[in-house]
Design a protein around this motif. Structure first.
Motif, PDB file in Angstrom:
ATOM      1  N   SER A 114       0.824  -1.214   0.000  1.00 24.04           N
ATOM      2  CA  SER A 114       0.000   0.000   0.000  1.00 24.04           C
ATOM      3  C   SER A 114       0.857   1.262   0.000  1.00 24.04           C
ATOM      4  N   LEU A 115       2.111   1.119   0.419  1.00 22.54           N
ATOM      5  CA  LEU A 115       3.049   2.249   0.418  1.00 22.54           C
ATOM      6  C   LEU A 115       3.870   2.318  -0.864  1.00 22.54           C
ATOM      7  N   GLY A 116       3.583   1.400  -1.810  1.00 21.94           N
ATOM      8  CA  GLY A 116       4.241   1.457  -3.113  1.00 21.94           C
ATOM      9  C   GLY A 116       5.345   0.447  -3.339  1.00 21.94           C
ATOM     10  N   ASN A 117       5.560  -0.482  -2.426  1.00 21.14           N
ATOM     11  CA  ASN A 117       6.613  -1.480  -2.584  1.00 21.14           C
ATOM     12  C   ASN A 117       6.167  -2.543  -3.591  1.00 21.14           C
ATOM     13  N   GLU A 118       6.764  -2.533  -4.764  1.00 24.99           N
ATOM     14  CA  GLU A 118       6.388  -3.447  -5.847  1.00 24.99           C
ATOM     15  C   GLU A 118       6.688  -4.907  -5.500  1.00 24.99           C
ATOM     16  N   HIS A 119       7.821  -5.146  -4.851  1.00 27.54           N
ATOM     17  CA  HIS A 119       8.177  -6.517  -4.473  1.00 27.54           C
ATOM     18  C   HIS A 119       7.107  -7.089  -3.527  1.00 27.54           C
ATOM     19  N   ALA A 120       6.677  -6.291  -2.563  1.00 29.82           N
ATOM     20  CA  ALA A 120       5.635  -6.730  -1.634  1.00 29.82           C
ATOM     21  C   ALA A 120       4.334  -6.984  -2.385  1.00 29.82           C
ATOM     22  N   MET A 121       3.998  -6.113  -3.327  1.00 26.58           N
ATOM     23  CA  MET A 121       2.767  -6.279  -4.103  1.00 26.58           C
ATOM     24  C   MET A 121       2.791  -7.605  -4.867  1.00 26.58           C
ATOM     25  N   LYS A 122       3.912  -7.913  -5.488  1.00 33.03           N
ATOM     26  CA  LYS A 122       4.026  -9.154  -6.274  1.00 33.03           C
ATOM     27  C   LYS A 122       3.931 -10.399  -5.400  1.00 33.03           C
ATOM     28  N   SER A 123       4.269 -10.275  -4.129  1.00 35.13           N
ATOM     29  CA  SER A 123       4.221 -11.433  -3.233  1.00 35.13           C
ATOM     30  C   SER A 123       2.797 -11.754  -2.772  1.00 35.13           C
ATOM     31  N   LEU A 124       1.860 -10.832  -3.005  1.00 35.43           N
ATOM     32  CA  LEU A 124       0.482 -11.003  -2.550  1.00 35.43           C
ATOM     33  C   LEU A 124      -0.360 -11.774  -3.556  1.00 35.43           C
ATOM     34  N   SER A 125      -1.396 -12.427  -3.047  1.00 36.44           N
ATOM     35  CA  SER A 125      -2.376 -13.070  -3.921  1.00 36.44           C
ATOM     36  C   SER A 125      -3.118 -11.979  -4.699  1.00 36.44           C
ATOM     37  N   LEU A 126      -3.784 -12.357  -5.766  1.00 38.76           N
ATOM     38  CA  LEU A 126      -4.561 -11.399  -6.552  1.00 38.76           C
ATOM     39  C   LEU A 126      -5.641 -10.742  -5.691  1.00 38.76           C
ATOM     40  N   ASP A 127      -6.308 -11.541  -4.852  1.00 36.05           N
ATOM     41  CA  ASP A 127      -7.333 -10.978  -3.951  1.00 36.05           C
ATOM     42  C   ASP A 127      -6.742  -9.908  -3.043  1.00 36.05           C
ATOM     43  N   ASP A 128      -5.574 -10.170  -2.483  1.00 41.14           N
ATOM     44  CA  ASP A 128      -4.941  -9.189  -1.594  1.00 41.14           C
ATOM     45  C   ASP A 128      -4.451  -7.966  -2.360  1.00 41.14           C
ATOM     46  N   GLN A 129      -3.987  -8.153  -3.592  1.00 44.71           N
ATOM     47  CA  GLN A 129      -3.588  -7.004  -4.410  1.00 44.71           C
ATOM     48  C   GLN A 129      -4.791  -6.089  -4.639  1.00 44.71           C
ATOM     49  N   ILE A 130      -5.941  -6.696  -4.888  1.00 51.73           N
ATOM     50  CA  ILE A 130      -7.166  -5.906  -5.081  1.00 51.73           C
ATOM     51  C   ILE A 130      -7.516  -5.162  -3.795  1.00 51.73           C
ATOM     52  N   LYS A 131      -7.435  -5.857  -2.653  1.00 50.09           N
ATOM     53  CA  LYS A 131      -7.725  -5.210  -1.363  1.00 50.09           C
ATOM     54  C   LYS A 131      -6.822  -4.000  -1.136  1.00 50.09           C
ATOM     55  N   VAL A 132      -5.555  -4.137  -1.491  1.00 47.47           N
ATOM     56  CA  VAL A 132      -4.589  -3.048  -1.288  1.00 47.47           C
ATOM     57  C   VAL A 132      -4.974  -1.817  -2.107  1.00 47.47           C
ATOM     58  N   ASN A 133      -5.457  -2.034  -3.314  1.00 40.44           N
ATOM     59  CA  ASN A 133      -5.748  -0.918  -4.220  1.00 40.44           C
ATOM     60  C   ASN A 133      -7.188  -0.414  -4.164  1.00 40.44           C
ATOM     61  N   TYR A 134      -8.083  -1.168  -3.555  1.00 41.45           N
ATOM     62  CA  TYR A 134      -9.505  -0.825  -3.553  1.00 41.45           C
ATOM     63  C   TYR A 134      -9.817   0.255  -2.517  1.00 41.45           C
ATOM     64  N   LYS A 135     -10.558   1.244  -2.918  1.00 44.35           N
ATOM     65  CA  LYS A 135     -11.012   2.311  -2.013  1.00 44.35           C
ATOM     66  C   LYS A 135     -12.425   1.970  -1.556  1.00 44.35           C
TER      67      LYS A 135
END
Length: 161
Positions: A114-135
């Protein structure tokens, strides 16, 4: 003179969010309680009745990606949550024992992503990636609040309230 009909005032996002957070924190305190309503501070281990505990967040609730993640919310005594500013070292140690390294890394990576770390984003499931970006919207917060209230009712019945 005909008075204008009163319009129903829309709930603000902030109010809906606060209601959802409050319900989630109560739900988590009850879920972590024994059959008599007692729970333990995740940070220091102090035993207390769920009403004396607070719903502490490992990653502060100002970070929207993890604010309503169950693994991020556990009972905390007022001292650890307030005076010790969350007692994050004790909280992390408690989380490792309670939810394990994999689930702890998940919420930490959601926060980093959520703070912009791409490596952390890639380590997440698709569902969690959506949660991170969803408002979340007012309706989202209201739905979460209502679900928590149902569980609160069940948990209170479980402990005899």
């Amino acid at each position: 003179m005909n008075p204008q009909p009163k319009r129903k005032k829309k709930k603000s996002l902030g109010k809906a969010r606060t209601e959802a957070l409050t319900a989630m924190q109560l739900m988590r305190r009850l879920e972590e309680s024994d059959e008599r309503g007692y729970c333990y501070c995740i940070s220091c281990g102090k035993r207390m009745f769920y009403k004396q505990a607070q719903g502490g967040h490992y990653i502060p609730r100002r970070h929207r990606a993890t604010e309503l993640e169950k693994d991020n919310i556990f009972p905390q005594c007022p001292r650890c949550n307030g005076f010790d500013e969350g007692n994050s070292i004790g909280y992390r140690d408690g989380l490792l024992k309670t939810i394990g390294e994999q689930r702890l890394e998940r919420i930490e990576n959601m926060h980093r992503a959520s703070l912009g770390n791409e490596h952390a984003m890639k380590s997440l499931s698709l569902d969690d990636q959506i949660k991170v970006n969803y408002k979340k919207t007012v309706a989202d917060y209201e739905e979460i609040r209502d679900l928590c209230k149902q569980i609160i009712k069940q948990e209170k019945a479980r402990i005899g309230e």
